[in-house]
Design a protein around this motif. Structure first.
Motif, short mmCIF file in Angstrom:
data_model
loop_
_atom_site.label_atom_id
_atom_site.label_comp_id
_atom_site.label_asym_id
_atom_site.label_seq_id
_atom_site.Cartn_x
_atom_site.Cartn_y
_atom_site.Cartn_z
N GLU A 25 11.92 -9.64 -72.27
CA GLU A 25 11.03 -9.08 -70.97
C GLU A 25 10.63 -10.75 -70.61
O GLU A 25 10.45 -10.64 -69.10
N ASP B 217 11.76 -6.51 -76.73
CA ASP B 217 10.09 -6.98 -75.69
C ASP B 217 9.47 -7.45 -77.42
O ASP B 217 9.47 -7.17 -78.28
N ASP C 87 4.92 -4.98 -77.33
CA ASP C 87 4.74 -4.20 -76.76
C ASP C 87 3.33 -3.51 -76.66
O ASP C 87 2.65 -2.76 -77.47
N TRP D 23 13.96 -3.08 -72.51
CA TRP D 23 12.87 -3.58 -73.07
C TRP D 23 11.83 -2.99 -73.83
O TRP D 23 11.29 -2.60 -75.02
N ASP D 24 11.23 -1.49 -72.91
CA ASP D 24 10.44 -0.71 -73.49
C ASP D 24 11.30 0.40 -73.93
O ASP D 24 10.69 0.90 -75.50
CA CA Z 1 6.71 -2.93 -72.86
#
Ligand code: CA
Ligand code: IPD
Ligand code: CA
Length: 259
Positions: free
Chosen positions: A69, A85, A88, A211-212
């Motif tokens: 990210e 990530d 997060d 990436w989420d």
């Molecule tokens: Ca995220």
């Protein structure tokens, strides 16, 4: 040791290390800055965690590509692509609200093969390997068997931009009226893991990045859930929207979301 096993092992190690570092630094941030707009934060811990994870990947697998990210894409042409990530739930983290995680998915041949999500606040490690089930701290997990939205606990999240927030308010209202309750925890990767282990029955969101979702969506599928786009088509990590459910309430969720 098989390659995917080794990849999983390194991903778990890297996620645990980054998550533990983040937890130890919570409430003690050196630097909080904005990534465009006053709501989209990044901290020095996001960056340090990401660097630690990337260094580890490069040391163990120099031929693998990485999409992370905070530092973007590094393409090597190798057969594996790590999607990272490092933190997060940064807004939660920046306020010392302990709902955040590290999320790592590893793609090969067009699908995520290995998924690792680590929540250091609860010391919960969610893992999955394509075709081999999903696990929480090493124990198999399954989605819930709730049959109806009216009995379900749902979750969603809101985009950083105001247009995105307002667009989801309308669905939030619909779901609030129909579901038992709706939560908005602030970490999409963890929201997906909570669908996977039956804490939530369904989750939707509209403005996400690979990436989420890369790790969490595999963990939901491997736990027996369904992951799709709003129109019901199969989810792809490069799409922004996601609807992830236990499968049983999937059709009803999609109908309520207007598809
Ligand atoms: Ca995220
Ligand atoms: C965010 C979280 C949040 C979601 C946002 C994401 P970040 O990720 O997953 O739950 O609503 O859309 O961007 O910025 O904390 O890594
Ligand atoms: Ca992040």
């Amino acid at each position: 040791m098989k390659e995917l096993e080794r990849i999983k092992e390194v991903a778990i190690d890297a996620a645990r290390e980054a998550g533990t570092y983040a937890l130890n630094r919570m409430g003690n941030l050196v630097e909080i800055s904005h990534k465009g707009g006053f709501t989209n934060l990044v901290t020095d811990v996001d960056k340090k965690c990401e660097k630690g994870i990337i260094d580890r990947i490069k040391k163990e697998f120099p031929s693998h590509s990485i999409l992370a990210e905070e530092s973007g894409e590094e393409v090597t042409g190798g057969p594996f692509r790590w999607i990272v990530d490092p933190l997060d739930g940064t807004t939660n983290y920046a306020h010392a609200f302990p709902v955040f995680c590290v999320s790592i998915g590893v793609v090969s041949g067009g699908s995520v093969k290995v998924a690792v999500v680590y929540d250091p606040s609860r010391d919960e490690l969610f893992t999955a390997e394509e075709g081999k089930g999903a696990f929480l701290n090493g124990r198999p997990i399954n989605v819930s068997d709730m049959e109806k939205v009216r009995d379900s606990l749902l979750a969603t999240g809101f985009a950083y931009n105001i247009e995105g927030k307002l667009a989801n308010i309308k669905y939030f209202k619909v779901m609030m009226e129909k579901a038992q309750a709706v939560r908005r925890p602030g970490s999409a990767a963890l929201d997906l893991c909570y669908v996977a282990c039956g804490r939530f029955d369904g989750f939707w969101e509209f403005d996400l990045n690979p990436w989420d979702t890369a790790a969490g969506q595999l963990i939901v599928k491997e736990a027996g859930g369904t992951v799709a786009l709003l129109n019901g088509k199969p989810f792809d990590i490069h799409e922004k929207e996601i609807v992830a459910t236990n499968g049983k309430i999937h059709k009803e969720m999609l109908t309520l979301l207007g598809s």
